[in-house]
Design a protein around this motif. Structure first.
Motif, PDB file in Angstrom:
ATOM      1  N   HIS A 174       0.780  -1.240   0.000  1.00 60.28           N
ATOM      2  CA  HIS A 174       0.000   0.000   0.000  1.00 60.28           C
ATOM      3  C   HIS A 174       0.810   1.287   0.000  1.00 60.28           C
ATOM      4  N   ALA A 185       2.061   2.821   2.462  1.00 56.03           N
ATOM      5  CA  ALA A 185       1.684   3.680   3.583  1.00 56.03           C
ATOM      6  C   ALA A 185       2.565   3.514   4.812  1.00 56.03           C
ATOM      7  N   ASN A 245       4.102   6.628  -1.539  1.00 62.49           N
ATOM      8  CA  ASN A 245       2.967   6.943  -0.676  1.00 62.49           C
ATOM      9  C   ASN A 245       1.835   7.497  -1.548  1.00 62.49           C
ATOM     10  N   ILE A 246       0.892   6.625  -1.863  1.00 57.87           N
ATOM     11  CA  ILE A 246      -0.164   6.948  -2.820  1.00 57.87           C
ATOM     12  C   ILE A 246      -1.024   8.110  -2.340  1.00 57.87           C
ATOM     13  N   GLY A 247      -1.407   8.082  -1.078  1.00 52.83           N
ATOM     14  CA  GLY A 247      -2.245   9.153  -0.544  1.00 52.83           C
ATOM     15  C   GLY A 247      -1.557  10.504  -0.577  1.00 52.83           C
ATOM     16  N   ARG A 248      -0.271  10.523  -0.216  1.00 54.32           N
ATOM     17  CA  ARG A 248       0.470  11.783  -0.241  1.00 54.32           C
ATOM     18  C   ARG A 248       0.588  12.313  -1.673  1.00 54.32           C
ATOM     19  N   ARG A 251      -1.552  11.845  -4.100  1.00 53.35           N
ATOM     20  CA  ARG A 251      -2.872  12.353  -4.498  1.00 53.35           C
ATOM     21  C   ARG A 251      -3.175  13.689  -3.830  1.00 53.35           C
ATOM     22  N   GLU A 252      -2.605  13.901  -2.651  1.00 59.06           N
ATOM     23  CA  GLU A 252      -2.790  15.180  -1.961  1.00 59.06           C
ATOM     24  C   GLU A 252      -1.929  16.297  -2.547  1.00 59.06           C
ATOM     25  N   TYR A 264      -5.010   3.619  -8.823  1.00 54.31           N
ATOM     26  CA  TYR A 264      -5.581   4.638  -7.945  1.00 54.31           C
ATOM     27  C   TYR A 264      -5.255   6.067  -8.379  1.00 54.31           C
ATOM     28  N   GLU A 303      -1.332  12.464 -12.041  1.00 52.99           N
ATOM     29  CA  GLU A 303      -0.659  11.933 -10.849  1.00 52.99           C
ATOM     30  C   GLU A 303       0.392  10.895 -11.225  1.00 52.99           C
TER      31      GLU A 303
END
Length: 224
Positions: free
Chosen positions: A69, A71, A97-100, A102-103, A133, A138
Protein backbone atom coordinates in the motif's frame (compact mmCIF):
# COMPACT_ATOMS: atom_id res chain seq x y z
CA UNK A 1 13.39 -9.55 -33.15
CA UNK A 2 14.03 -10.31 -29.50
CA UNK A 3 15.62 -13.61 -28.58
CA UNK A 4 14.39 -15.88 -25.81
CA UNK A 5 17.36 -14.87 -23.68
CA UNK A 6 16.69 -11.17 -24.23
CA UNK A 7 13.08 -11.55 -23.11
CA UNK A 8 14.08 -13.76 -20.17
CA UNK A 9 16.42 -11.03 -18.96
CA UNK A 10 13.45 -8.63 -18.88
CA UNK A 11 11.50 -10.80 -16.43
CA UNK A 12 11.36 -10.55 -12.65
CA UNK A 13 9.76 -13.88 -11.70
CA UNK A 14 7.28 -12.94 -8.99
CA UNK A 15 7.02 -14.99 -5.78
CA UNK A 16 5.03 -12.52 -3.68
CA UNK A 17 1.72 -14.23 -2.98
CA UNK A 18 1.17 -14.37 0.79
CA UNK A 19 0.42 -18.10 0.87
CA UNK A 20 3.70 -19.19 -0.72
CA UNK A 21 5.77 -21.56 1.40
CA UNK A 22 9.54 -22.00 1.36
CA UNK A 23 8.99 -25.04 -0.86
CA UNK A 24 7.10 -22.81 -3.31
CA UNK A 25 9.90 -20.26 -3.21
CA UNK A 26 12.47 -22.98 -3.83
CA UNK A 27 10.51 -24.21 -6.83
CA UNK A 28 10.22 -20.66 -8.14
CA UNK A 29 13.94 -20.07 -7.77
CA UNK A 30 14.66 -23.34 -9.58
CA UNK A 31 12.43 -22.22 -12.46
CA UNK A 32 14.08 -18.79 -12.53
CA UNK A 33 17.53 -20.37 -12.73
CA UNK A 34 16.42 -22.81 -15.44
CA UNK A 35 15.08 -19.98 -17.62
CA UNK A 36 17.87 -17.56 -16.62
CA UNK A 37 15.54 -14.64 -15.97
CA UNK A 38 16.63 -11.25 -14.68
CA UNK A 39 15.54 -11.82 -11.10
CA UNK A 40 13.15 -13.36 -8.65
CA UNK A 41 11.07 -10.96 -6.58
CA UNK A 42 10.41 -12.57 -3.20
CA UNK A 43 8.84 -11.52 0.08
CA UNK A 44 11.26 -9.85 2.51
CA UNK A 45 11.31 -12.91 4.77
CA UNK A 46 12.53 -15.04 1.86
CA UNK A 47 15.43 -12.90 0.62
CA UNK A 48 18.29 -14.69 2.37
CA UNK A 49 16.78 -18.08 1.48
CA UNK A 50 16.53 -17.13 -2.22
CA UNK A 51 20.03 -15.66 -2.26
CA UNK A 52 21.39 -18.97 -1.03
CA UNK A 53 19.43 -20.96 -3.60
CA UNK A 54 20.51 -18.75 -6.51
CA UNK A 55 24.18 -18.40 -5.59
CA UNK A 56 26.32 -19.06 -8.64
CA UNK A 57 23.56 -18.22 -11.12
CA UNK A 58 23.02 -15.05 -13.13
CA UNK A 59 19.62 -14.48 -11.51
CA UNK A 60 19.37 -11.57 -9.07
CA UNK A 61 17.22 -11.58 -5.96
CA UNK A 62 14.82 -8.70 -5.44
CA UNK A 63 12.19 -7.91 -2.85
CA UNK A 64 9.66 -5.27 -1.86
CA UNK A 65 9.35 -2.42 0.65
CA UNK A 66 6.28 -0.51 1.75
CA UNK A 67 4.30 -3.28 0.09
CA UNK A 68 1.56 -3.32 -1.07
CA UNK A 69 0.00 0.00 0.00
CA UNK A 70 2.94 2.40 0.25
CA UNK A 71 1.68 3.68 3.58
CA UNK A 72 4.54 2.60 5.86
CA UNK A 73 6.36 5.35 7.73
CA UNK A 74 9.48 6.46 5.88
CA UNK A 75 11.80 5.09 8.56
CA UNK A 76 10.12 1.68 8.23
CA UNK A 77 10.48 1.64 4.45
CA UNK A 78 14.14 2.63 4.81
CA UNK A 79 14.68 -0.08 7.41
CA UNK A 80 13.08 -2.64 5.11
CA UNK A 81 15.39 -1.59 2.29
CA UNK A 82 18.47 -1.76 4.50
CA UNK A 83 17.51 -5.18 5.86
CA UNK A 84 16.89 -6.48 2.35
CA UNK A 85 20.27 -5.25 1.20
CA UNK A 86 21.93 -6.84 4.24
CA UNK A 87 20.22 -10.13 3.34
CA UNK A 88 21.65 -9.95 -0.18
CA UNK A 89 18.88 -8.36 -2.25
CA UNK A 90 20.16 -6.64 -5.37
CA UNK A 91 16.84 -4.99 -6.26
CA UNK A 92 14.08 -3.39 -4.19
CA UNK A 93 10.60 -2.52 -5.46
CA UNK A 94 9.06 0.13 -3.19
CA UNK A 95 5.52 1.51 -3.26
CA UNK A 96 5.35 5.28 -3.11
CA UNK A 97 2.97 6.94 -0.68
CA UNK A 98 -0.16 6.95 -2.82
CA UNK A 99 -2.24 9.15 -0.54
CA UNK A 100 0.47 11.78 -0.24
CA UNK A 101 0.87 11.86 -4.02
CA UNK A 102 -2.87 12.35 -4.50
CA UNK A 103 -2.79 15.18 -1.96
CA UNK A 104 -0.05 16.94 -3.93
CA UNK A 105 2.49 16.64 -1.11
CA UNK A 106 5.27 16.09 -3.59
CA UNK A 107 8.18 16.94 -1.29
CA UNK A 108 7.08 14.24 1.15
CA UNK A 109 6.73 11.69 -1.64
CA UNK A 110 10.18 12.46 -3.02
CA UNK A 111 11.84 12.47 0.41
CA UNK A 112 10.16 9.17 1.32
CA UNK A 113 11.56 7.54 -1.81
CA UNK A 114 14.98 9.17 -1.48
CA UNK A 115 15.31 7.67 2.00
CA UNK A 116 14.70 4.22 0.54
CA UNK A 117 17.20 4.78 -2.27
CA UNK A 118 19.80 5.87 0.30
CA UNK A 119 19.09 2.93 2.60
CA UNK A 120 19.24 0.49 -0.31
CA UNK A 121 23.00 1.02 -0.43
CA UNK A 122 23.38 0.69 -4.17
CA UNK A 123 20.65 -1.89 -4.78
CA UNK A 124 18.49 -1.04 -7.79
CA UNK A 125 15.31 0.68 -6.63
CA UNK A 126 12.09 0.45 -8.64
CA UNK A 127 9.22 2.71 -7.57
CA UNK A 128 5.71 1.27 -7.80
CA UNK A 129 3.08 3.93 -8.51
CA UNK A 130 0.01 1.66 -8.24
CA UNK A 131 -1.67 3.29 -11.23
CA UNK A 132 -5.10 1.84 -10.47
CA UNK A 133 -5.58 4.64 -7.94
CA UNK A 134 -4.07 7.55 -9.90
CA UNK A 135 -5.05 10.01 -12.60
CA UNK A 136 -2.77 10.44 -15.59
CA UNK A 137 -1.45 13.68 -14.13
CA UNK A 138 -0.66 11.93 -10.85
CA UNK A 139 1.09 9.12 -12.71
CA UNK A 140 3.32 11.61 -14.54
CA UNK A 141 4.09 13.45 -11.31
CA UNK A 142 4.85 10.21 -9.50
CA UNK A 143 7.26 9.21 -12.24
CA UNK A 144 9.08 12.52 -12.05
CA UNK A 145 9.33 12.32 -8.26
CA UNK A 146 10.70 8.77 -8.43
CA UNK A 147 13.38 9.87 -10.86
CA UNK A 148 14.23 12.90 -8.70
CA UNK A 149 14.61 10.58 -5.69
CA UNK A 150 17.24 8.53 -7.49
CA UNK A 151 15.23 5.46 -8.47
CA UNK A 152 16.31 3.40 -11.46
CA UNK A 153 12.85 2.29 -12.54
CA UNK A 154 9.22 3.28 -12.35
CA UNK A 155 6.70 0.44 -12.13
CA UNK A 156 3.00 0.29 -12.94
CA UNK A 157 1.50 -1.85 -10.21
CA UNK A 158 1.93 -4.22 -7.29
CA UNK A 159 -0.31 -6.86 -8.82
CA UNK A 160 -2.58 -6.62 -5.76
CA UNK A 161 -4.75 -3.64 -6.81
CA UNK A 162 -8.01 -3.81 -8.82
CA UNK A 163 -6.14 -3.38 -12.12
CA UNK A 164 -2.58 -3.84 -13.29
CA UNK A 165 -0.39 -2.80 -16.20
CA UNK A 166 -1.86 -1.29 -19.36
CA UNK A 167 -0.24 -0.31 -22.62
CA UNK A 168 -1.46 3.25 -22.14
CA UNK A 169 0.22 3.50 -18.75
CA UNK A 170 3.48 2.08 -20.05
CA UNK A 171 3.53 4.69 -22.84
CA UNK A 172 2.68 7.47 -20.38
CA UNK A 173 5.39 6.43 -17.93
CA UNK A 174 8.01 6.01 -20.65
CA UNK A 175 7.32 9.57 -21.80
CA UNK A 176 7.39 10.94 -18.24
CA UNK A 177 10.94 9.90 -17.32
CA UNK A 178 14.41 10.32 -18.78
CA UNK A 179 15.72 7.69 -21.22
CA UNK A 180 18.04 6.14 -18.61
CA UNK A 181 15.11 5.36 -16.27
CA UNK A 182 13.51 1.96 -16.90
CA UNK A 183 9.81 1.16 -16.95
CA UNK A 184 8.55 -2.04 -15.34
CA UNK A 185 5.11 -3.43 -16.14
CA UNK A 186 3.50 -5.69 -13.57
CA UNK A 187 0.04 -6.96 -12.80
CA UNK A 188 -1.73 -8.97 -15.48
CA UNK A 189 1.21 -9.49 -17.86
CA UNK A 190 0.40 -13.14 -18.43
CA UNK A 191 0.68 -13.65 -22.19
CA UNK A 192 3.62 -13.40 -24.55
CA UNK A 193 1.77 -11.17 -27.00
CA UNK A 194 0.93 -8.67 -24.26
CA UNK A 195 4.52 -8.68 -23.02
CA UNK A 196 5.86 -8.04 -26.52
CA UNK A 197 3.33 -5.25 -27.05
CA UNK A 198 4.51 -3.65 -23.83
CA UNK A 199 8.13 -3.89 -24.99
CA UNK A 200 7.09 -1.91 -28.05
CA UNK A 201 5.38 0.61 -25.75
CA UNK A 202 8.58 1.14 -23.77
CA UNK A 203 8.66 -1.40 -20.94
CA UNK A 204 12.05 -2.92 -20.18
CA UNK A 205 11.19 -5.12 -17.19
CA UNK A 206 8.18 -7.24 -16.30
CA UNK A 207 6.81 -8.76 -13.14
CA UNK A 208 5.47 -12.16 -14.14
CA UNK A 209 4.15 -15.42 -12.75
CA UNK A 210 3.59 -17.17 -16.12
CA UNK A 211 7.29 -16.99 -16.92
CA UNK A 212 7.74 -20.55 -18.16
CA UNK A 213 4.67 -20.49 -20.41
CA UNK A 214 5.67 -17.22 -22.06
CA UNK A 215 9.28 -18.18 -22.66
CA UNK A 216 8.35 -21.66 -23.88
CA UNK A 217 5.93 -20.09 -26.36
CA UNK A 218 8.57 -17.67 -27.57
CA UNK A 219 11.06 -20.53 -28.04
CA UNK A 220 8.46 -22.47 -30.04
CA UNK A 221 7.81 -19.46 -32.27
CA UNK A 222 11.50 -19.03 -32.90
CA UNK A 223 11.77 -22.68 -34.02
CA UNK A 224 8.87 -22.37 -36.50
Amino acid sequence: MLSVRQVAKMIDHSLLRPELTRADVAAGCELAAEYDVASVCVKPCDVAFAVGLLAGTDVAVGTVAGFPHGAHATRVKAAEAAAARDDGAAEIDVVLNIGRLREGRDDEVREDLAAVVDAAGGALVKVILENAYLTDEEKRRGCRLAEAAGAGYVKTSTGFAPTGATLEDVRLMRAAVSPHIGVKAAGGVRTLDLLLSMVDAGATRFGATTTAAMLDELAARRRD
